[in-house]
Design a protein around this motif. Sequence first.
Motif: not given
Lengths: 290, 295
Positions: A50-52, B127-130, B136-137, B149-151
């Motif tokens: 998630a980072s640059l 991918e969901p947060a874990q 990435l999103f 978000q669960p996407f």
Amino acid sequence: MSRRTGTIRLRRSLPGVVAAAVVGLLFLAPVVWMIAASFKPEAEIHRDVASLRGFIPTPATLDNYAAVPQRTNLATVLANTFLVVAAIALGGILINGPAAYAFARMRFPGRDVLFLLLVVSIILPLEVIVIPLFMTVAGFSGAVDLVGDRIFALGALSVPFMAKAFNIFLLRQYFLSLPRSLEEAAFLDGAGWWRVFWRIALPNAVPAVVTVVLLDFVVHWNDFLWPLVVCTGQDTRTVQLALGNFFTEPPISWGAILAYATLATAPVMLVFAFGQRWIVQSVAGTGVKG
Amino acid sequence: MIARERFIAMLFVLPAVLLIGLFVFWPAVSMARTSLHQQRLTDTHAGPPCGGENFRAVWEDPDFRAAAWNTAYFAVLVVPLQTALALALAVWVNAPGRWTRGLRLAVFLPTTLSLTVVAVLWDLLYEPAQASGSGLFNGLLGSLGLPAQPFLTSPAQAMPCLAAMSIWQGVGFQMMILLAGLQSVSGELYEAAALDGARRWGRFIHVTLPGIAPTLTLVVMITTIFALKLFVQPYLMTGGGPQGTTRSVVQYMYEAAFSRRDLGLACAAGVLFFIAVAVVAGVQRRLFRSAEALT
């Protein structure tokens, strides 16, 4: 003076340039991220996601690329795919070329009905008939004893897609646009139809031929559904099917998967870099003229 | 001479006609026939005829109904959005300038990825947060202070996620076709419209749209058929889930044939799918014809 108008122009176009950069990045970012991540150690891929830093492969490593041939039979799979695509493209020219030329230049009974049937078959996508096509191909499975598993599979992957109504249509449009005078001169010199087609018509239709070959390459290099249906063993898979298997069969190693995905994409990117303009123009042309 | 021309023409056409007959028309006919018979995957020949039994089974199968709805939902999401976006981008990059060339290339780049590659890549992005990290999103949402978000794991979000991804992948090709259409609209028409005092929007409505109408028709029809063919994305990313909300019609046919091993059922679904595709394409053609007649 000129410098000043330059600044004014820049100031005016600045919002447009910024907007273009933002939109462009939205489309580029995932692709750049994939390529960057394929050069990273496995542990870093998820950490940086998630980072640059996700877009910069430091420290870079080729381990993922080295792992691909160890985890899958990459060489066999690539050879299969190249053979299938080459057979479709080459067979396509041999089969669709003369047919398109006949529809463009020759008179024969049933021409209009046959052509209409061909146009109808354009709107029948593979997905609609995939199950009965599988049944048709399975009907030939007696030939396995003759030619062996691998040749049969490669044939099943390529032969059904050699003759293609869309390609006949595209080539015919191009033949129709050629001046007749060249061919007529050859006929006066005593050449027959076959000779005129190979020596005069086809060499003059190179842009259309290149388009058809490139389209066949991209479509069949990227196909997943048909290989999924007909490939039965490890050694008959194509590159997309092997990637799909790689993705669904544990253990999942993202580095190797992304390296594989990058390798699978590189040839198509090269093809488009080379032929994009031709492809788009001829596809758009079928809509404008047809 | 004429007889010779006829004979040679037949030879020129014969291989293509035979192969297309064998691998397109014969399967289409045998699909219709198999749909009226019992046939298991392991049977080499059709079993006893069973009337409309396969069609009844398909029609009453909640999985098929869900698949039909899901596929229609995907098309309704993708076709208008992707066409509008492609048109906006095409008009935008049609302007002269160095940055428009760059934008054109950037938007086109994803179309070189196969759907398999896109599915693999975006599965990771969604991918969901874990504990081990997130996609990435969700990472971006997190850094903006927004909730994760669960996407793909949410029945409500999964199909829109697949649609967004498919638009990202496919819009560049539509943009390029529309761009070719735009560039074939004569500049004199724009000058005439400008003399008549037409503003930007007026020129777009009265000159651009009628000028690219045939190209736009082609783009909408291609995009619709592409959307209805949905298979790779749900097959690889969601397996048709969660709770069957992303299973497509093609996936239903595939599973009917190779998981349930019922070729009769798969062919009945295929016949219904074929009719749906033909009806949609026919209706679209007619609508566009009358729309062109109006302008």
